[in-house]
Scaffold this motif. Structure first.
Motif, PDB file in Angstrom:
ATOM      1  N   ALA A 195       0.821  -1.220   0.000  1.00  0.00           N
ATOM      2  CA  ALA A 195       0.000   0.000   0.000  1.00  0.00           C
ATOM      3  C   ALA A 195       0.855   1.271   0.000  1.00  0.00           C
ATOM      4  CB  ALA A 195      -0.962  -0.005   1.193  1.00  0.00           C
ATOM      5  N   PRO A 196       1.937   1.354   0.799  1.00  0.00           N
ATOM      6  CA  PRO A 196       2.778   2.559   0.736  1.00  0.00           C
ATOM      7  C   PRO A 196       3.413   2.770  -0.637  1.00  0.00           C
ATOM      8  CG  PRO A 196       3.237   1.308   2.731  1.00  0.00           C
ATOM      9  CD  PRO A 196       2.378   0.447   1.875  1.00  0.00           C
ATOM     10  N   ILE A 197       3.793   1.693  -1.309  1.00  0.00           N
ATOM     11  CA  ILE A 197       4.391   1.821  -2.639  1.00  0.00           C
ATOM     12  C   ILE A 197       3.362   2.335  -3.635  1.00  0.00           C
ATOM     13  CG2 ILE A 197       5.478   0.548  -4.526  1.00  0.00           C
ATOM     14  CD1 ILE A 197       6.669  -1.318  -2.476  1.00  0.00           C
ATOM     15  N   VAL A 198       2.151   1.792  -3.554  1.00  0.00           N
ATOM     16  CA  VAL A 198       1.084   2.262  -4.440  1.00  0.00           C
ATOM     17  C   VAL A 198       0.776   3.729  -4.175  1.00  0.00           C
ATOM     18  CG1 VAL A 198      -1.341   1.961  -5.066  1.00  0.00           C
ATOM     19  CG2 VAL A 198       0.099  -0.045  -4.692  1.00  0.00           C
ATOM     20  N   SER A 199       0.752   4.110  -2.892  1.00  0.00           N
ATOM     21  CA  SER A 199       0.504   5.506  -2.536  1.00  0.00           C
ATOM     22  C   SER A 199       1.592   6.413  -3.098  1.00  0.00           C
ATOM     23  CB  SER A 199       0.428   5.644  -1.014  1.00  0.00           C
ATOM     24  OG  SER A 199       0.329   6.994  -0.623  1.00  0.00           O
ATOM     25  N   SER A 239       3.060  10.540  -7.072  1.00  0.00           N
ATOM     26  CA  SER A 239       4.053  11.058  -8.011  1.00  0.00           C
ATOM     27  C   SER A 239       3.382  11.791  -9.171  1.00  0.00           C
ATOM     28  CB  SER A 239       4.918   9.915  -8.548  1.00  0.00           C
ATOM     29  OG  SER A 239       4.183   9.081  -9.417  1.00  0.00           O
ATOM     30  N   PHE A 240       2.081  11.558  -9.369  1.00  0.00           N
ATOM     31  CA  PHE A 240       1.301  12.249 -10.400  1.00  0.00           C
ATOM     32  C   PHE A 240       0.438  13.351  -9.796  1.00  0.00           C
ATOM     33  CE2 PHE A 240       2.117   8.002 -12.070  1.00  0.00           C
ATOM     34  CZ  PHE A 240       2.641   8.303 -13.318  1.00  0.00           C
ATOM     35  N   ASN A 241       0.840  13.839  -8.638  1.00  0.00           N
ATOM     36  CA  ASN A 241       0.073  14.860  -7.928  1.00  0.00           C
ATOM     37  C   ASN A 241       0.465  16.258  -8.413  1.00  0.00           C
ATOM     38  OD1 ASN A 241      -1.532  16.189  -6.117  1.00  0.00           O
ATOM     39  ND2 ASN A 241      -0.222  15.809  -4.345  1.00  0.00           N
ATOM     40  N   GLU A 242      -0.499  17.109  -8.590  1.00  0.00           N
ATOM     41  CA  GLU A 242      -0.240  18.478  -9.020  1.00  0.00           C
ATOM     42  C   GLU A 242       0.303  19.327  -7.884  1.00  0.00           C
ATOM     43  OE1 GLU A 242       0.024  22.017 -11.093  1.00  0.00           O
ATOM     44  OE2 GLU A 242      -0.344  20.010 -11.902  1.00  0.00           O
ATOM     45  N   SER A 243      -0.129  19.024  -6.651  1.00  0.00           N
ATOM     46  CA  SER A 243       0.244  19.842  -5.501  1.00  0.00           C
ATOM     47  C   SER A 243       1.704  19.625  -5.114  1.00  0.00           C
ATOM     48  CB  SER A 243      -0.654  19.493  -4.306  1.00  0.00           C
ATOM     49  OG  SER A 243      -0.220  20.151  -3.136  1.00  0.00           O
ATOM     50  N   ARG A 244       2.309  20.662  -4.549  1.00  0.00           N
ATOM     51  CA  ARG A 244       3.675  20.546  -4.049  1.00  0.00           C
ATOM     52  C   ARG A 244       3.719  19.749  -2.750  1.00  0.00           C
ATOM     53  NH1 ARG A 244       8.558  22.873  -4.804  1.00  0.00           N
ATOM     54  NH2 ARG A 244       7.736  24.094  -6.536  1.00  0.00           N
ATOM     55  N   LEU A 245       2.603  19.681  -2.030  1.00  0.00           N
ATOM     56  CA  LEU A 245       2.529  18.905  -0.797  1.00  0.00           C
ATOM     57  C   LEU A 245       2.352  17.429  -1.149  1.00  0.00           C
ATOM     58  CD1 LEU A 245       0.157  21.238   1.245  1.00  0.00           C
ATOM     59  CD2 LEU A 245       2.656  21.138   1.339  1.00  0.00           C
ATOM     60  N   VAL A 246       3.228  16.589  -0.629  1.00  0.00           N
ATOM     61  CA  VAL A 246       3.221  15.183  -1.025  1.00  0.00           C
ATOM     62  C   VAL A 246       2.056  14.412  -0.418  1.00  0.00           C
ATOM     63  CG1 VAL A 246       5.702  15.099  -1.405  1.00  0.00           C
ATOM     64  CG2 VAL A 246       4.802  14.639   0.876  1.00  0.00           C
ATOM     65  N   THR A 247       1.379  14.974   0.573  1.00  0.00           N
ATOM     66  CA  THR A 247       0.286  14.267   1.226  1.00  0.00           C
ATOM     67  C   THR A 247      -1.084  14.858   0.902  1.00  0.00           C
ATOM     68  OG1 THR A 247       0.575  15.634   3.208  1.00  0.00           O
ATOM     69  CG2 THR A 247       1.736  13.521   3.139  1.00  0.00           C
ATOM     70  N   VAL A 248      -1.123  15.868   0.044  1.00  0.00           N
ATOM     71  CA  VAL A 248      -2.385  16.515  -0.316  1.00  0.00           C
ATOM     72  C   VAL A 248      -2.585  16.377  -1.822  1.00  0.00           C
ATOM     73  CG1 VAL A 248      -3.706  18.663  -0.353  1.00  0.00           C
ATOM     74  CG2 VAL A 248      -2.180  18.157   1.582  1.00  0.00           C
TER      75      VAL A 248
END
Length: 267
Positions: A20-24, A29-38
């Motif tokens: 699950a952490p690897i999938v997360s 990695s395809f997130n637009e936000s600079r925050l890695v958890t948002v």
């Protein structure tokens, strides 16, 4: 009836906990936000940022080179050690050699890193080599502790090998070298491939030992990421990790297919 759902349920939970952490990480990695958890929407922005991050790319390239060379040297050293311990019977100093081969498996990495650092400093003072700490010292250190893992894997395969094949080859006139390369090596090849992949992963993942024996220009990827973590992880690290996961998954898949084909041919 209970056994029918008990094992699949706990297997699912176990694999879910591991992956699950690897999938997360891949998803973010395809997130637009600079925050890695948002989550801020789908974007490949950070893959573009990764291309322009020379420090991360250089560290990744250094780590790949070190891991490839270290794993190859570890396979050679570990195979030779396993062959001596398995095929040479009892000899003076075998117990000590066995302890020396298996010691890195249980030795704390801090102790290994510190002892190798002191060794390199002493060697530089007496022999003038290695001159400072860099990629060479990291490769020597990684080859040293990875060879122990390869030796254990190769030993188990050599013990299970049918020695009558080698004896038949010798009866037909083949010399020891010919027997090793034509009979022994192909039989233990799956174990050596497994040992190489394990050594490659251990070298690529190592942080503690590399921190002791590396120097300027030899910063590995775990060292660079660890230094970035103190200031906050940027999403381009997720992008790089996703690429590495893809490469490793492809390599493992190819190796698995080749090993399955070889096993079928052997049968």
């Amino acid at each position: 009836m209970r056994r029918g759902w008990f094992l699949p349920l706990f297997a699912t939970l176990g694999f879910g906990f591991l992956y699950a952490p690897i999938v997360s990480l891949i998803v973010f990695s395809f997130n637009e936000s600079r925050l890695v958890t948002v989550w801020g929407g789908f974007s490949t922005r950070w893959y573009g940022e990764l291309i322009s991050d020379g420090q991360l790319l250089e560290a990744a390239w250094v780590s790949l080179k070190i891991a490839t060379i270290s794993a190859s040297l570890a396979v050679v050293i570990g195979t030779l050690a396993a062959f001596v311990l398995t095929r040479f019977g009892k000899f003076h100093g075998k117990l000590m050699l066995t302890g020396m081969v298996t010691a890195p498996l249980v030795m704390p990495e801090v102790i290994i890193g510190l002892s190798l650092l002191l060794l390199f400093v002493a060697m530089e003072g007496m022999l003038g080599w290695p001159a400072g700490r860099g990629m060479t010292t990291v490769i020597i250190a990684h080859s040293t502790f990875c060879a122990a893992y390869v030796a254990v894997i190769a030993q188990s395969r050599l013990r299970d090998m049918d020695e009558s094949l080698e004896e038949a080859a010798r009866d037909l006139g083949a010399g020891p070298v010919r027997v090793f390369f034509d009979i022994t090596l192909p039989v233990i090849a799956p174990a050596l491939v497994s040992g190489w992949l394990l050594a490659f992963t251990l070298s690529l993942d190592d942080l503690v030992i590399a921190s002791f024996v590396s120097g300027p220009g030899a910063s590995t990827l775990p060292m660079v990421i660890f230094s970035k973590v103190r200031l906050g992880v940027s999403p381009d690290v997720n992008a790089l990790a996703t690429i590495i996961i893809g490469i490793v998954a492809l390599a493992v898949t190819v190796a698995g297919v080749l090993l399955m084909r070889q096993s079928k041919r052997a049968r």
